[in-house]
Each structure stands twice: as structure tokens, then as C-alpha cells.
Design a protein around this motif. Structure first.
Motif, mmCIF file in Angstrom:
data_model
loop_
_atom_site.group_PDB
_atom_site.id
_atom_site.type_symbol
_atom_site.label_atom_id
_atom_site.label_comp_id
_atom_site.label_asym_id
_atom_site.label_seq_id
_atom_site.Cartn_x
_atom_site.Cartn_y
_atom_site.Cartn_z
ATOM 1 N N PHE A 58 0.876 -1.167 0.000
ATOM 2 C CA PHE A 58 0.000 0.000 0.000
ATOM 3 C C PHE A 58 0.911 1.215 0.000
ATOM 4 C CE2 PHE A 58 -2.680 -3.267 1.890
ATOM 5 C CZ PHE A 58 -3.824 -3.120 1.132
ATOM 6 N N PRO A 59 0.436 2.339 -0.497
ATOM 7 C CA PRO A 59 1.321 3.516 -0.544
ATOM 8 C C PRO A 59 2.017 3.765 0.790
ATOM 9 C CG PRO A 59 -0.744 3.980 -1.654
ATOM 10 C CD PRO A 59 -0.892 2.624 -1.009
ATOM 11 N N GLY A 60 3.332 3.713 0.748
ATOM 12 C CA GLY A 60 4.117 4.044 1.923
ATOM 13 C C GLY A 60 4.367 2.935 2.915
ATOM 14 N N ARG A 61 3.744 1.762 2.735
ATOM 15 C CA ARG A 61 3.988 0.700 3.710
ATOM 16 C C ARG A 61 3.651 -0.679 3.158
ATOM 17 N NH1 ARG A 61 -0.691 1.175 8.247
ATOM 18 N NH2 ARG A 61 -2.451 0.924 6.863
ATOM 19 N N GLU A 62 4.209 -1.655 3.830
ATOM 20 C CA GLU A 62 3.963 -3.058 3.508
ATOM 21 C C GLU A 62 3.292 -3.701 4.709
ATOM 22 O OE1 GLU A 62 5.356 -6.914 1.381
ATOM 23 O OE2 GLU A 62 5.714 -4.877 0.725
ATOM 24 N N LEU A 63 2.198 -4.379 4.472
ATOM 25 C CA LEU A 63 1.474 -5.073 5.537
ATOM 26 C C LEU A 63 1.622 -6.573 5.344
ATOM 27 C CD1 LEU A 63 -1.896 -3.095 5.427
ATOM 28 C CD2 LEU A 63 -0.022 -2.766 7.032
ATOM 29 N N LYS A 64 1.823 -7.288 6.425
ATOM 30 C CA LYS A 64 1.875 -8.749 6.397
ATOM 31 C C LYS A 64 0.594 -9.269 7.048
ATOM 32 C CE LYS A 64 6.168 -9.507 4.972
ATOM 33 N NZ LYS A 64 6.508 -10.229 3.788
ATOM 34 N N TYR A 65 -0.005 -10.254 6.413
ATOM 35 C CA TYR A 65 -1.178 -10.840 7.028
ATOM 36 C C TYR A 65 -1.254 -12.322 6.682
ATOM 37 C CZ TYR A 65 -3.109 -9.590 2.450
ATOM 38 O OH TYR A 65 -3.304 -9.430 1.106
ATOM 39 N N PRO A 66 -1.575 -13.151 7.682
ATOM 40 C CA PRO A 66 -1.620 -14.598 7.487
ATOM 41 C C PRO A 66 -2.997 -15.075 7.022
ATOM 42 C CG PRO A 66 -1.848 -14.088 9.801
ATOM 43 C CD PRO A 66 -1.674 -12.774 9.082
ATOM 44 N N TYR A 67 -2.973 -15.969 6.074
ATOM 45 C CA TYR A 67 -4.172 -16.675 5.626
ATOM 46 C C TYR A 67 -3.979 -18.149 5.942
ATOM 47 C CZ TYR A 67 -6.794 -13.314 2.732
ATOM 48 O OH TYR A 67 -7.572 -12.290 2.282
ATOM 49 N N GLU A 68 -5.077 -18.877 6.020
ATOM 50 C CA GLU A 68 -5.024 -20.325 6.165
ATOM 51 C C GLU A 68 -5.996 -20.930 5.159
ATOM 52 O OE1 GLU A 68 -5.931 -23.868 9.402
ATOM 53 O OE2 GLU A 68 -5.891 -21.795 10.074
ATOM 54 N N PHE A 69 -5.556 -21.974 4.462
ATOM 55 C CA PHE A 69 -6.445 -22.675 3.543
ATOM 56 C C PHE A 69 -7.469 -23.422 4.381
ATOM 57 C CE2 PHE A 69 -3.497 -23.280 -0.383
ATOM 58 C CZ PHE A 69 -3.168 -21.956 -0.340
ATOM 59 N N ILE A 70 -8.752 -23.206 4.091
ATOM 60 C CA ILE A 70 -9.801 -23.889 4.847
ATOM 61 C C ILE A 70 -10.561 -24.888 3.993
ATOM 62 C CG2 ILE A 70 -10.031 -22.054 6.557
ATOM 63 C CD1 ILE A 70 -12.613 -21.187 5.064
ATOM 64 N N ASP A 71 -10.374 -24.842 2.678
ATOM 65 C CA ASP A 71 -11.003 -25.798 1.771
ATOM 66 C C ASP A 71 -10.150 -25.846 0.518
ATOM 67 O OD1 ASP A 71 -12.802 -27.571 0.573
ATOM 68 O OD2 ASP A 71 -14.167 -25.984 -0.064
ATOM 69 N N ALA A 72 -9.875 -27.041 0.035
ATOM 70 C CA ALA A 72 -9.081 -27.182 -1.182
ATOM 71 C C ALA A 72 -9.515 -28.430 -1.926
ATOM 72 C CB ALA A 72 -7.597 -27.261 -0.838
ATOM 73 N N VAL A 73 -10.002 -28.230 -3.142
ATOM 74 C CA VAL A 73 -10.318 -29.319 -4.052
ATOM 75 C C VAL A 73 -9.455 -29.060 -5.282
ATOM 76 C CG1 VAL A 73 -12.098 -30.471 -5.407
ATOM 77 C CG2 VAL A 73 -12.691 -29.464 -3.181
#
Length: 149
Positions: A58-73
Motif C-alpha cells: 500500500f502507498p508508503g507501507r507493507e502489511l503482512k497478514y496470514p491466511y489459512e487454507f480452509i477448503d481445497a479441491v
């Protein structure tokens, strides 16, 4: 205010190629405008429970955020969710055959928190525009044979 945005595109490539490319989080920075990095801590194979850390620009900064796979086919659907940040959301990728081509749908659903809650009504149109632009990137790459999953 719940935000639910879906965008789709038809890519003139087989579903296995499209899903293989778009379903691999390491490819996300090449087709998501705001994603600068994607590190999946679970290692291959990807599946339910796999954690992925995305870095968003994003302008001026980097954000880290975790995701988790909850369904995968494999080759059909990938669903991941994050509960952190100003906009906890669930992201779903689906792929289906359309003749020899593939219809890819990207959906984001969530409920903004904090300040984002105030701007929630503006988020859906902004997300729809960004998601549409993001979907045109794998279409162009895959149809040109530049990223064959």
C-alpha cells in the motif's frame, strides 16, 4: 456491514493449467496488484490447514497478514481465510470448464472492522475494480503461454 464481491473471467486454457497457476500462492504477486510476497509455511502440497503469509503493498507501507487454507479441491476450488487486520476476509478461487477454456471466479467476503467499517460501503466497488484488473493478468499470461502453471 458485510462485503461480498465476486468477479469472473474466461481464460482460453485448460482448467488444470489455470488452477495450477492461480491456485499456487507463490504466483500471487505476479497477478495480484497489491500482493508483494506470498510465503506458504506448510510447504507443498498445499491443502486444508496450510498457512500462507501475504505481504500487501500500500502507498508508503507493507502489511503482512496470514491466511489459512480452509477448503481445497485440487483444480476446482481453493478457499482461504484471515482473521487478522482491518478487514478479516475469506477468499475463494473456483475454476470450471467452459468447453476447452476455464471460467475462473475470485470471491472475497468479509466484514470490515475498526475504521474500515466506516468505509465499508466504498470497499465493494473498489474491490470489484481491483479484482477485475487482477483477473485480467493471469488471463493475459496464461493465454500467451507465459505462465503455464
Amino acid at each position: 456491514m458485510m462485503v461480498d464481491v465476486r468477479c469472473g473471467i474466461v481464460i482460453q486454457r485448460p482448467r488444470a493449467v489455470v488452477a495450477g497457476y492461480a491456485g499456487d500462492p507463490s504466483n500471487a504477486p505476479s497477478w495480484h496488484a497489491n500482493i508483494g510476497s506470498a510465503d506458504h509455511r506448510g510447504g507443498p502440497p498445499l491443502g486444508v490447514g496450510t498457512p500462507v503469509d501475504f505481504g500487501a503493498r500500500f502507498p508508503g507501507r507493507e502489511l503482512k497478514y496470514p491466511y489459512e487454507f480452509i477448503d481445497a479441491v485440487p483444480g476446482r476450488r481453493l478457499v482461504m481465510r484471515t482473521a487478522q487486520g482491518p478487514f478479516p476476509m475469506q477468499t475463494t478461487h473456483t475454476w470450471e470448464d467452459v468447453g476447452a477454456a476455464t471460467r475462473m471466479v475470485l470471491a472475497n467476503t468479509g466484514e470490515p472492522a475498526g475504521f474500515s467499517k466506516v468505509a465499508g460501503f466504498l470497499m465493494a466497488p473498489m474491490m470489484r475494480r481491483a479484482m477485475g484488473q487482477d483477473l485480467r493478468k493471469p488471463k493475459a499470461l496464461l493465454e500467451a503461454g507465459a505462465a503455464d502453471g
